[in-house]
Design an enzyme around this catalytic site. Structure first.
Site, mmCIF file in Angstrom:
data_model
loop_
_atom_site.group_PDB
_atom_site.id
_atom_site.type_symbol
_atom_site.label_atom_id
_atom_site.label_comp_id
_atom_site.label_asym_id
_atom_site.label_seq_id
_atom_site.Cartn_x
_atom_site.Cartn_y
_atom_site.Cartn_z
ATOM 1 N N ASP A 114 0.807 -1.227 0.000
ATOM 2 C CA ASP A 114 0.000 0.000 0.000
ATOM 3 C C ASP A 114 0.839 1.276 0.000
ATOM 4 O OD1 ASP A 114 -2.153 -1.725 0.153
ATOM 5 O OD2 ASP A 114 -2.181 -1.675 2.347
ATOM 6 N N LYS A 127 1.676 2.207 -5.064
ATOM 7 C CA LYS A 127 2.186 1.658 -6.338
ATOM 8 C C LYS A 127 1.249 1.966 -7.503
ATOM 9 C CE LYS A 127 2.252 -2.396 -4.320
ATOM 10 N NZ LYS A 127 2.003 -2.016 -2.918
ATOM 11 N N GLY A 175 -4.579 -4.312 -3.798
ATOM 12 C CA GLY A 175 -5.588 -3.288 -4.076
ATOM 13 C C GLY A 175 -4.822 -2.033 -4.446
ATOM 14 N N HIS A 176 -4.813 -1.692 -5.715
ATOM 15 C CA HIS A 176 -4.027 -0.550 -6.197
ATOM 16 C C HIS A 176 -4.975 0.572 -6.603
ATOM 17 C CE1 HIS A 176 -0.395 -3.369 -7.198
ATOM 18 N NE2 HIS A 176 -0.764 -3.391 -5.933
ATOM 19 N N GLN A 226 1.912 -6.097 -3.217
ATOM 20 C CA GLN A 226 2.361 -6.214 -1.824
ATOM 21 C C GLN A 226 3.628 -5.368 -1.638
ATOM 22 O OE1 GLN A 226 1.390 -9.608 -3.422
ATOM 23 N NE2 GLN A 226 -0.508 -8.610 -2.894
#
Ligand code: GDP
Ligand code: IMO
Ligand code: MG
Length: 423
Positions: A13, A16, A40-41, A223
């Protein structure tokens, strides 16, 4: 040409998605090389917010190939949901989306096993995202898994039933949990039909051909390095190699193809899920950072634990990854504080002081040494150039650059695509 790599240097988080989206117009292809829908981007363009889980973050720029590499694990259900979500916002990403045949499939029973295993661990749970990541990679290394390429074979249903049977046997060792297996299987097989309509490729040939033809490729990490299966805070990690080395195995490219390694870190630090976090804050300040930084998981909505940036930790992963340049994100969040800290060394239980990570971060680290910094008292989220930043912010960035011995090439001062300062 070559492959550049962008990856998270902390526990995930780091921003990215935002930075890949920002950089993607300089590339011909963006490739995910590991992980799956545990990621989750977030990408914010104007007033529109998008969260991507398995689809690479290059989809918002026209004409860029987005490749899901062989090292990724794919859940057809979430994948279809993601494509449909983008369609709803007016973006059809399918013509530029490619899926590698050797990527493994997450079955509904992998998700079941993930949840059952966590339930059995109780307080010792990993805090998994419950997306079936661990069990799917277990089947990959255990040589039981099913891959995207298997979907194209005539006996896929039999292969599926065989693996499901193994999973149900295995499930017997765990406590029973609530799970509508039939309903999930129904959705899964429908989503598989959508997946089969997409462009399914031999990822390793496809990407190496791009490189040979002089195209520019960016590998997008998921990650963070501290969640790497080998070098992270094991067992509180994910199940893939999140470091630069994972790019070679995940995409099928040789190490010589890798050029820049762009490492991202927040100006502070967060972690979601269980496990050691030496610079974690437990009181008011941590909460204030959480609120200001909107530190809630993009995949699970869980509160992220917040703390100070940790230099020994960053030095460790800069070494592992061969980071050639840094991106600092969320600098704007520190504006709300009067002063803030950076962890500079660990004091060990045996009295030694060190800036190297010990084997066990919980038992061996007794205390963290900090250097303190004054914050600034003006907003920075509209700064467009480095020299518009207040002196105190520049001092902090200079300190990080010097300590980490790596140039800072970008600074992010807000979630929106354009709130990015290039140096
Ligand atoms: P990723 O998994 O590394 O892509 O990061 P996430 O999207 O899970 O989490 C990063 C969060 O921080 C998202 O909500 C972003 O919109 C937000 N964000 C990214 N960069 C910045 C920044 O510089 N400042 C602020 N305030 N928010 C940011
Ligand atoms: P992005 O790509 C933050 C964490 C989970 C849990 C551990 C194992 O958005 O940075 P898993 O579901 O992989 O078995 O969970 O890893 N985790 C993440 N934390 N960001 C992520 O991805 C994460 N993906 C997994 O919270 O502690
Ligand atoms: Mg995330």
């Amino acid at each position: 040409m070559a492959v550049d790599v962008l990856l998270g240097l902390q526990w995930g988080d780091e921003g990215k998605g935002k930075i890949v989206d920002h950089l993607s117009d300089q590339y011909d292809a963006i490739c995910r090389f590991q992980g799956g829908p545990n990621a989750g981007h977030t990408i914010i363009i104007g007033n529109d917010k998008h969260v991507l889980h398995t689809i690479p973050s290059g989809v918002f720029r026209a004409g860029i190939k987005n490749i899901v590499g062989n090292g990724v694990v794919i859940d057809p259900i979430t994948f279809e949901r993601e494509i449909n979500g983008l369609l709803k916002s007016g973006l059809d990403c399918r013509s530029n989306l490619y899926i590698s045949k050797k990527a493994h499939l997450i079955l509904p029973t992998h998700r079941y096993l993930d949840a059952a295993s966590e339930a059995q661990k109780g307080d010792a749970k990993i805090g998994s995202t419950l997306r079936g990541i661990g069990p799917t990679y277990m089947d990959k290394t255990g040589r039981n898994g099913l891959r995207i390429g298997d979907l194209l074979t005539g006996d896929f249903r039999d292969k599926y039933q065989n693996l499901k049977k193994k999973h149900l046997n295995l499930a017997e060792i765990y406590p029973k949990i609530d799970f509508d297996l039939e309903g999930e299987e129904d959705k899964w097989f429908k989503a598989v039909e959508t997946l089969k309509q997409l462009q399914i490729i031999d990822g390793e040939y496809f990407i190496n051909d791009l490189i040979t033809n002089g195209k520019k490729v960016l590998a997008e990490g998921a990650q963070g390095s501290m969640l790497d299966i080998t070098y992270g805070t094991y067992p509180f990690v994910t199940s893939s190699n999140t470091i630069t080395a994972g790019v070679c195995t995940g995409l099928g490219i040789p190490p010589q193809a890798i050029r820049r390694v762009i490492g991202i870190t927040k100006a502070y630090c967060t972690r979601v899920g269980s496990g050691p976090f030496p610079t974690e804050l437990f009181g008011k300040t941590g909460n204030a950072i959480m609120k200001e930084g909107k530190e809630y998981g993009a995949t699970t909505g869980r509160e992220r634990r917040c703390g100070w940036i940790d230099l020994p930790q960053l030095k460790y992963v800069i070494m592992l990854n061969g980071v050639t340049e840094l991106v600092i994100t969320k600098l704007d969040v520190l504006t709300i504080l009067e002063t803030f800290n950076a962890g500079t060394a660990y004091q060990f239980a045996n009295g030694n002081i060190s800036n190297r990570l010990p084997f066990d971060l919980i038992d061996e680290i007794k205390k963290v040494d900090y250097q303190s910094f004054n914050s600034w008292n003006q907003p920075i989220e509209n700064a467009k150039n480095y020299d518009e930043l207040p002196t105190e912010a520049l001092n902090y960035l200079d300190f990080l650059e010097r300590e980490l011995n790596t140039p800072i090439k970008m600074v992010s001062v807000g979630p929106e695509r354009n709130q990015t300062i290039i140096r």
